[in-house]
Scaffold this motif. Structure first.
Motif, short mmCIF file in Angstrom:
data_model
loop_
_atom_site.label_atom_id
_atom_site.label_comp_id
_atom_site.label_asym_id
_atom_site.label_seq_id
_atom_site.Cartn_x
_atom_site.Cartn_y
_atom_site.Cartn_z
N LEU A 7 0.82 -1.20 0.00
CA LEU A 7 0.00 0.00 0.00
C LEU A 7 0.86 1.26 0.00
O LEU A 7 0.51 2.26 -0.65
N SER A 8 1.98 1.22 0.69
CA SER A 8 2.89 2.37 0.69
C SER A 8 3.46 2.60 -0.71
O SER A 8 3.59 3.75 -1.16
N ILE A 44 -0.05 4.31 8.29
CA ILE A 44 -0.40 2.91 8.06
C ILE A 44 0.46 1.95 8.89
O ILE A 44 0.01 0.87 9.28
N PHE A 45 1.69 2.35 9.22
CA PHE A 45 2.55 1.46 10.00
C PHE A 45 2.31 1.60 11.51
O PHE A 45 2.47 0.64 12.25
N THR A 46 1.93 2.80 11.95
CA THR A 46 1.65 2.97 13.38
C THR A 46 0.19 2.69 13.71
O THR A 46 -0.14 2.42 14.86
N GLY A 47 -0.68 2.77 12.71
CA GLY A 47 -2.11 2.59 12.96
C GLY A 47 -2.77 3.81 13.56
O GLY A 47 -3.96 3.79 13.87
N ASN A 50 -5.70 9.44 13.27
CA ASN A 50 -6.08 10.83 13.50
C ASN A 50 -4.88 11.79 13.57
O ASN A 50 -4.94 12.91 13.07
N LYS A 51 -3.80 11.36 14.20
CA LYS A 51 -2.64 12.23 14.37
C LYS A 51 -2.10 12.71 13.03
O LYS A 51 -1.92 13.92 12.82
N TYR A 52 -1.85 11.80 12.12
CA TYR A 52 -1.24 12.17 10.84
C TYR A 52 -2.27 12.78 9.89
O TYR A 52 -1.92 13.62 9.06
N TYR A 357 -7.56 -0.44 6.04
CA TYR A 357 -6.50 -0.11 5.09
C TYR A 357 -7.08 0.49 3.80
O TYR A 357 -6.55 1.46 3.26
N VAL A 358 -8.15 -0.11 3.32
CA VAL A 358 -8.76 0.38 2.08
C VAL A 358 -9.28 1.80 2.26
O VAL A 358 -9.10 2.67 1.40
N PHE A 359 -9.91 2.04 3.42
CA PHE A 359 -10.41 3.39 3.67
C PHE A 359 -9.28 4.39 3.79
O PHE A 359 -9.34 5.48 3.21
#
Length: 395
Positions: A7-8, A44-47, A50-52, A357-359
């Motif tokens: 995905l990245s 995506i790696f930290t899950g 909201n932060k990013y 992930y898709v969202f």
């Protein structure tokens, strides 16, 4: 891990195409592209959604403001709305007025907003296409992932470490007020065939374009614009850590809430895992989770949910997640074993189609597409301005 890497890589291609290739492949587009890719990979790696997401939306809001004001000065030499711009219908079409423009047009065939139909980056047709695409995909997620105005509230709401004013006991009343105000704007638009929100209530006139003060009504309107901006964009977000303008005044947000059921994504709450700690309700910036939502075990946020990810990130029981709107129907048709893979390859594809992930991928892609032109232009203008100031200072 393999899914996250894939995905990245796909996002790197999306960013290269929409941000770098389409806008000149210069140092500015490469820098902005690297910034976007860093945010997505971190997300995506930290899950931590909201932060990013908030960092992205705030930076986009600032750069959009710089770009928009710069374009206004390039085109007309001022932020003021000129009579010629009104006569020639050259006002950029704002997505906030889509809901208060559609019904008057349907009833009277009159376009009440003086914008170009086509031939401009903010023409009516292009904005309607963007809106329809958003409505069918991320729904009210637009407000969290692509709205350049909302990023300002995100920025101010993050200043204070703790809430000074708690709105949780009034979440339901805030939602009622939002839809009541939305109904008022629709009725006034039909009655007067004009955008009452733009003319009297829009707080973003102060950072985009405004009507010159030429008489008492325009003076009163300017006072209202300034007051609404200071109260709902700056002061209340700082005190409440909520997006108060989005939750109480924005007509586009109200419309997207009503249309959100057609979106393919939704936020779900596992009532068996939920311990009613209310942390999700406390952090929701859109007042979409209240006490009744949890105690009555509704299983999902209220209609004003904008899929920002704040509740998902903070839930200690991991009881909140993003689902496809058709997840239950699919599970019922295919049986409970659909998510129990028999091989590594099957597991890979199931992970790849994880709704979260898709969202994240689709919502961030939407943000990349919407932001790239304006943000890179804003960066160019900002850098040019700083270099000019340094040269003047040196002289």
């Amino acid at each position: 891990m393999a899914v996250k890497v894939l995905l990245s890589a796909l996002m790197a291609f999306v960013i290269y195409f929409f941000t770098i290739s389409m806008h000149g492949a210069n140092i500015i587009t490469w820098i902005y592209g690297a910034f976007l890719l860093y945010l997505f990979i971190s997300m995506i790696f930290t899950g931590n959604i909201n932060k990013y997401r908030r960092i992205f939306q705030f930076v986009f809001a600032v750069l959009f403001t710089i770009s928009f004001i710069g374009n206004l000065y390039d085109e007309r030499g001022s932020m003021a709305i000129t009579q010629n711009a009104l006569f020639e219908s050259e006002i950029p079409f704002c997505h906030l007025v889509i809901p208060v423009s559609i019904i008057p047009y349907a009833l009277t065939k009159t376009i009440i907003f003086p914008a170009r139909i086509t031939g401009h980056y903010a023409a009516i047709v292009s904005m309607l296409v963007i809106w329809l695409t958003a409505a069918l995909t991320i729904g009210r997620g637009w407000c969290s992932w692509a709205c350049f105005y909302g990023g300002l509230e995100d920025g101010f709401s993050g200043i204070a470490k703790k809430q000074k004013i708690k709105l949780l006991p009034k979440s339901k009343e805030i939602r009622y007020f939002h839809f009541a105000f939305f109904s008022f704007l629709i009725l006034m638009g039909v009655a007067f065939l004009s955008s009452i929100f733009c003319e009297w209530f829009c707080p973003f006139k102060l950072i985009t374009e405004f009507t010159p003060i030429v008489d008492i009504p325009s003076l009163i309107a300017t006072f209202i614009f300034m007051s609404v901006f200071l109260i709902f964009i700056v002061i209340l977000p700082i005190l409440t850590k909520k997006r108060t303008q989005c939750s109480m005044l924005c007509p586009f947000g109200a419309m997207q809430s009503l249309l959100d059921p057609v979106s393919i994504y939704r936020v779900a709450i596992d009532t068996d895992k939920c311990t009613s700690c209310m942390q999700c309700a406390s952090v929701c910036p859109f007042n979409a989770i209240d006490i009744d939502t949890i105690t009555q075990k509704k299983g999902r946020p209220e209609i004003t949910c904008a899929k920002c990810g704040a509740c998902i990130d903070v839930c200690p029981q991991k009881a909140i997640k993003i689902e496809f709107s058709f997840s239950k129907a699919l599970a019922k048709k295919c049986g409970p074993n659909i998510l129990n893979p028999d091989s590594k390859l099957q597991k890979f594809f199931i992970d790849l189609l994880n709704p979260k992930y898709v969202f994240m991928f689709s919502a961030f892609t939407f943000g990349v597409v919407i932001s790239s032109m304006l943000s890179t232009d804003g960066m160019r203008r900002l850098i040019s301005g700083l270099l000019s100031a340094l040269q003047l200072g040196g002289n």
